[in-house]
Design a protein around this motif. Structure first.
Motif: not given
Length: 110
Positions: A54-79
């Protein structure tokens, strides 16, 4: 007396509007959830034993891609990669259909 009543009514109306704006801003702080690179609305159907990382990304360059949702990106990798398998399967099916429709001697442009 009448002026004070109008003032109080206007004050209550403005408080109601500001409270509604605050609710909308809070709903924008919901994170984007990506499971194996596929955006999902919730993670209730993922078994905790299947989660690899599980990775949490809160950098502005990444959250800008998902605007207007500004809560960050939660990346989950499954097996099992169950969400990704469906996309790959559909891609392979579409590729086979396109190959069957292809005629000899014609040039196809994507």
């Amino acid at each position: 007396m009448k002026q004070s009543f109008i003032f109080i009514a206007a004050l209550l109306f403005s408080l109601n509007i500001s409270a509604q704006k605050a609710e909308k801003q809070d709903s924008l702080n919901i994170p984007v959830i990506l499971v194996d690179g596929v955006e999902v609305s919730n993670i209730d159907n993922i078994a905790k034993d299947d989660i690899q990382s599980v990775t949490v990304i809160k950098t502005p360059s990444v959250t800008k891609l998902f605007a207007p949702r500004l809560g960050g990106v939660l990346c989950i990798t499954t097996k099992s990669k169950k969400y990704l398998k469906e996309i790959i399967k559909k891609y392979e099916e579409d590729k086979e259909k396109a190959a069957k429709k292809k005629e000899d001697g014609k040039i196809y442009i994507r």
